[in-house]
Design a protein around this motif. Structure first.
Motif, PDB file in Angstrom:
ATOM      1  N   ILE A 121     -79.142  -5.809  59.557  1.00 19.35           N
ATOM      2  CA  ILE A 121     -78.207  -5.433  58.488  1.00 19.35           C
ATOM      3  C   ILE A 121     -78.898  -5.506  57.131  1.00 19.35           C
ATOM      4  CG2 ILE A 121     -76.125  -6.156  57.265  1.00 19.35           C
ATOM      5  CD1 ILE A 121     -75.023  -7.045  60.006  1.00 19.35           C
ATOM      6  N   ARG A 122     -79.664  -6.589  56.898  1.00 23.29           N
ATOM      7  CA  ARG A 122     -80.388  -6.718  55.631  1.00 23.29           C
ATOM      8  C   ARG A 122     -81.358  -5.556  55.449  1.00 23.29           C
ATOM      9  NH1 ARG A 122     -84.957  -7.412  53.520  1.00 23.29           N
ATOM     10  NH2 ARG A 122     -85.940  -7.377  55.581  1.00 23.29           N
ATOM     11  N   ARG A 123     -82.070  -5.193  56.521  1.00 23.39           N
ATOM     12  CA  ARG A 123     -83.038  -4.103  56.453  1.00 23.39           C
ATOM     13  C   ARG A 123     -82.339  -2.776  56.168  1.00 23.39           C
ATOM     14  NH1 ARG A 123     -86.013  -0.369  59.354  1.00 23.39           N
ATOM     15  NH2 ARG A 123     -88.298  -0.548  59.123  1.00 23.39           N
ATOM     16  N   TRP A 124     -81.214  -2.532  56.851  1.00 25.83           N
ATOM     17  CA  TRP A 124     -80.464  -1.283  56.634  1.00 25.83           C
ATOM     18  C   TRP A 124     -79.972  -1.194  55.194  1.00 25.83           C
ATOM     19  CZ3 TRP A 124     -75.494  -0.081  55.109  1.00 25.83           C
ATOM     20  CH2 TRP A 124     -75.085   1.243  55.320  1.00 25.83           C
ATOM     21  N   ARG A 125     -79.425  -2.287  54.690  1.00 21.25           N
ATOM     22  CA  ARG A 125     -78.912  -2.277  53.322  1.00 21.25           C
ATOM     23  C   ARG A 125     -80.030  -2.042  52.303  1.00 21.25           C
ATOM     24  NH1 ARG A 125     -74.531  -7.258  53.964  1.00 21.25           N
ATOM     25  NH2 ARG A 125     -72.751  -5.909  54.544  1.00 21.25           N
ATOM     26  N   ARG A 126     -81.167  -2.665  52.534  1.00 21.42           N
ATOM     27  CA  ARG A 126     -82.302  -2.459  51.639  1.00 21.42           C
ATOM     28  C   ARG A 126     -82.752  -1.005  51.668  1.00 21.42           C
ATOM     29  NH1 ARG A 126     -84.407  -4.575  47.061  1.00 21.42           N
ATOM     30  NH2 ARG A 126     -86.656  -4.276  46.949  1.00 21.42           N
ATOM     31  N   LYS A 127     -82.815  -0.434  52.846  1.00 20.02           N
ATOM     32  CA  LYS A 127     -83.229   0.961  52.967  1.00 20.02           C
ATOM     33  C   LYS A 127     -82.249   1.886  52.259  1.00 20.02           C
ATOM     34  CE  LYS A 127     -83.068   3.039  57.034  1.00 20.02           C
ATOM     35  NZ  LYS A 127     -83.445   3.474  58.404  1.00 20.02           N
ATOM     36  N   GLN A 128     -80.957   1.655  52.436  1.00 20.00           N
ATOM     37  CA  GLN A 128     -79.961   2.491  51.780  1.00 20.00           C
ATOM     38  C   GLN A 128     -80.018   2.333  50.265  1.00 20.00           C
ATOM     39  OE1 GLN A 128     -78.126   4.770  53.468  1.00 20.00           O
ATOM     40  NE2 GLN A 128     -79.354   4.083  55.202  1.00 20.00           N
ATOM     41  N   SER A 129     -80.252   1.118  49.801  1.00 20.94           N
ATOM     42  CA  SER A 129     -80.365   0.885  48.363  1.00 20.94           C
ATOM     43  C   SER A 129     -81.548   1.659  47.776  1.00 20.94           C
ATOM     44  CB  SER A 129     -80.525  -0.617  48.103  1.00 20.94           C
ATOM     45  OG  SER A 129     -80.707  -0.874  46.728  1.00 20.94           O
ATOM     46  N   LEU A 130     -82.680   1.582  48.454  1.00 22.59           N
ATOM     47  CA  LEU A 130     -83.852   2.333  48.010  1.00 22.59           C
ATOM     48  C   LEU A 130     -83.601   3.836  48.066  1.00 22.59           C
ATOM     49  CD1 LEU A 130     -86.435   0.140  49.907  1.00 22.59           C
ATOM     50  CD2 LEU A 130     -86.530   0.568  47.440  1.00 22.59           C
ATOM     51  N   GLY A 131     -82.977   4.286  49.160  1.00 16.65           N
ATOM     52  CA  GLY A 131     -82.725   5.713  49.315  1.00 16.65           C
ATOM     53  C   GLY A 131     -81.764   6.249  48.276  1.00 16.65           C
ATOM     54  N   ARG A 132     -80.710   5.524  48.026  1.00 14.60           N
ATOM     55  CA  ARG A 132     -79.751   5.972  47.007  1.00 14.60           C
ATOM     56  C   ARG A 132     -80.391   6.028  45.625  1.00 14.60           C
ATOM     57  NH1 ARG A 132     -73.445   4.475  47.693  1.00 14.60           N
ATOM     58  NH2 ARG A 132     -73.132   5.856  49.474  1.00 14.60           N
ATOM     59  N   THR A 133     -81.243   5.067  45.338  1.00 14.79           N
ATOM     60  CA  THR A 133     -81.934   5.081  44.049  1.00 14.79           C
ATOM     61  C   THR A 133     -82.848   6.295  43.956  1.00 14.79           C
ATOM     62  OG1 THR A 133     -81.867   2.657  44.039  1.00 14.79           O
ATOM     63  CG2 THR A 133     -83.361   3.730  42.486  1.00 14.79           C
ATOM     64  N   TRP A 134     -83.555   6.609  45.033  1.00 17.19           N
ATOM     65  CA  TRP A 134     -84.415   7.793  45.055  1.00 17.19           C
ATOM     66  C   TRP A 134     -83.610   9.069  44.861  1.00 17.19           C
ATOM     67  CZ3 TRP A 134     -84.665  11.265  49.480  1.00 17.19           C
ATOM     68  CH2 TRP A 134     -85.610  12.276  49.329  1.00 17.19           C
ATOM     69  N   LEU A 135     -82.429   9.141  45.478  1.00 19.83           N
ATOM     70  CA  LEU A 135     -81.598  10.334  45.380  1.00 19.83           C
ATOM     71  C   LEU A 135     -80.926  10.477  44.018  1.00 19.83           C
ATOM     72  CD1 LEU A 135     -79.832  10.193  48.868  1.00 19.83           C
ATOM     73  CD2 LEU A 135     -81.402  11.983  48.086  1.00 19.83           C
ATOM     74  N   ARG A 136     -80.387   9.379  43.516  1.00 18.73           N
ATOM     75  CA  ARG A 136     -79.500   9.468  42.358  1.00 18.73           C
ATOM     76  C   ARG A 136     -80.154   9.058  41.035  1.00 18.73           C
ATOM     77  NH1 ARG A 136     -73.752   7.186  44.832  1.00 18.73           N
ATOM     78  NH2 ARG A 136     -73.875   8.295  46.830  1.00 18.73           N
ATOM     79  N   ARG A 137     -81.065   8.082  41.094  1.00 18.76           N
ATOM     80  CA  ARG A 137     -81.732   7.610  39.879  1.00 18.76           C
ATOM     81  C   ARG A 137     -83.215   7.398  40.136  1.00 18.76           C
ATOM     82  NH1 ARG A 137     -79.044   5.030  35.844  1.00 18.76           N
ATOM     83  NH2 ARG A 137     -81.106   5.095  34.875  1.00 18.76           N
ATOM     84  N   PRO A 138     -83.951   8.459  40.442  1.00 21.46           N
ATOM     85  CA  PRO A 138     -85.384   8.302  40.741  1.00 21.46           C
ATOM     86  C   PRO A 138     -86.170   7.691  39.595  1.00 21.46           C
ATOM     87  CG  PRO A 138     -84.817  10.620  40.399  1.00 21.46           C
ATOM     88  CD  PRO A 138     -83.524   9.872  40.496  1.00 21.46           C
ATOM     89  N   ASP A 139     -85.662   7.793  38.383  1.00 17.52           N
ATOM     90  CA  ASP A 139     -86.352   7.192  37.242  1.00 17.52           C
ATOM     91  C   ASP A 139     -86.494   5.687  37.393  1.00 17.52           C
ATOM     92  OD1 ASP A 139     -83.386   7.539  36.829  1.00 17.52           O
ATOM     93  OD2 ASP A 139     -83.782   6.204  35.128  1.00 17.52           O
ATOM     94  N   LEU A 140     -85.528   5.055  38.083  1.00 15.66           N
ATOM     95  CA  LEU A 140     -85.595   3.606  38.266  1.00 15.66           C
ATOM     96  C   LEU A 140     -86.771   3.205  39.158  1.00 15.66           C
ATOM     97  CD1 LEU A 140     -81.802   2.777  38.787  1.00 15.66           C
ATOM     98  CD2 LEU A 140     -83.173   2.475  36.699  1.00 15.66           C
ATOM     99  N   LEU A 141     -87.116   4.068  40.117  1.00 12.32           N
ATOM    100  CA  LEU A 141     -88.227   3.744  41.019  1.00 12.32           C
ATOM    101  C   LEU A 141     -89.568   3.801  40.307  1.00 12.32           C
ATOM    102  CD1 LEU A 141     -87.192   5.598  44.302  1.00 12.32           C
ATOM    103  CD2 LEU A 141     -87.116   3.145  43.841  1.00 12.32           C
ATOM    104  N   THR A 142     -89.652   4.628  39.269  1.00 12.93           N
ATOM    105  CA  THR A 142     -90.918   4.722  38.537  1.00 12.93           C
ATOM    106  C   THR A 142     -91.151   3.497  37.667  1.00 12.93           C
ATOM    107  OG1 THR A 142     -89.918   5.876  36.641  1.00 12.93           O
ATOM    108  CG2 THR A 142     -90.687   7.236  38.486  1.00 12.93           C
TER     109      THR A 142
END
Length: 260
Positions: free
Chosen positions: A205-226
């Protein structure tokens, strides 16, 4: 923590700070919100707080002396040093990181402008910081002040019933939050909850949530990943999300509407 608000509409501030998490924080004496009306400090019988701008132009500008006197009263009302903030679209953008820093202060004061703003000399000599809640203009600083009070107030220790709630919020670790689900387990129109959340496997569950958090950031706010360096696990999880997203009916397909 104590928050003093200088505003021509103190009733709005008091009412907005009396409900929800912030209201409970005040009831628990974790937060104190006080208001100060500049009209109460105006020297004339008309309680004048504004004047026409030098150089001409539309609108009015808030006067120095009523605001200066109100801030002097704010400083004298409690012994703790006070950090004075003017809410302005010209200020630095309010972020979760800045909110967390403000929440650690013993005391802040929020100055709410109206009309065309306040005399620049007051900002130069009485204000420590200007903050903006977004790239748009409001009729006054009261709505912005309510946002700051809520964002800062909910971070006071004991304000939230579950201390982990704030730690898992969007932006708290520089990423957007993961999706959340509740009852019913299966919805007639929109299907079921991801199986991993029903598995009882906390590591998965922790791994899934982390992956979704990263994915949503990539989709919606990619600037945050930079703005952050990802560890090896996070890079692996983000790569998995991207591969799943690229599949026609992949696990990340429900976020396709958010990717341009």
């Amino acid at each position: 923590m104590r928050i003093d608000v200088v505003s021509l509409f103190p009733d709005f501030i008091r009412q907005s700070a009396a409900v929800g998490v912030v209201g409970r924080a005040q009831q628990r004496e974790l937060l104190q919100v006080e208001t100060w009306n500049p009209r109460d400090f105006a020297p004339d019988r008309h309680r004048t707080v504004d004047g026409r701008p030098f150089g001409g132009g539309p609108g009015m500008v808030m006067l120095i002396d009523p605001l200066r006197a109100a801030l002097a009263a704010v400083r004298q009302a409690a012994p703790e040093p006070v950090h004075v903030i003017y809410l302005s679209p010209q200020g630095a953008r309010l972020t979760q990181k800045r909110t967390e820093a403000l929440a650690r202060l013993p005391r802040i004061a929020l100055v709410c402008g109206r009309y065309e703003g306040v005399d620049e000399r007051l900002l130069e000599h009485e204000v420590d910081e200007e903050l903006s809640i977004g790239d748009y203009v409001l009729s006054g600083g009261e709505l912005a002040a309510a946002v700051v009070i809520d964002a800062v107030g909910r971070l006071q220790e004991g304000a939230l019933n579950d201390a982990q709630s704030a730690q898992q919020d969007s932006f708290s670790d520089g990423l957007l939050d993961c999706p959340h689900y509740t009852r019913p387990e299966h919805h007639d129109a929109w299907g079921g909850v991801p199986e991993v959340l029903l598995s009882g496997d906390h590591a998965a569950i922790r791994r899934w949530r982390r992956k979704q958090s990263l994915g949503r950031t990539w989709l919606r706010r990619p600037d945050l990943l930079t703005q952050r360096a990802l560890d090896d696990e996070s890079r692996t999880l983000l790569d998995e999300f991207r591969r799943e997203y690229a599949r026609p009916n992949g696990a990340a397909g429900n976020d396709r509407r958010n990717k341009n």
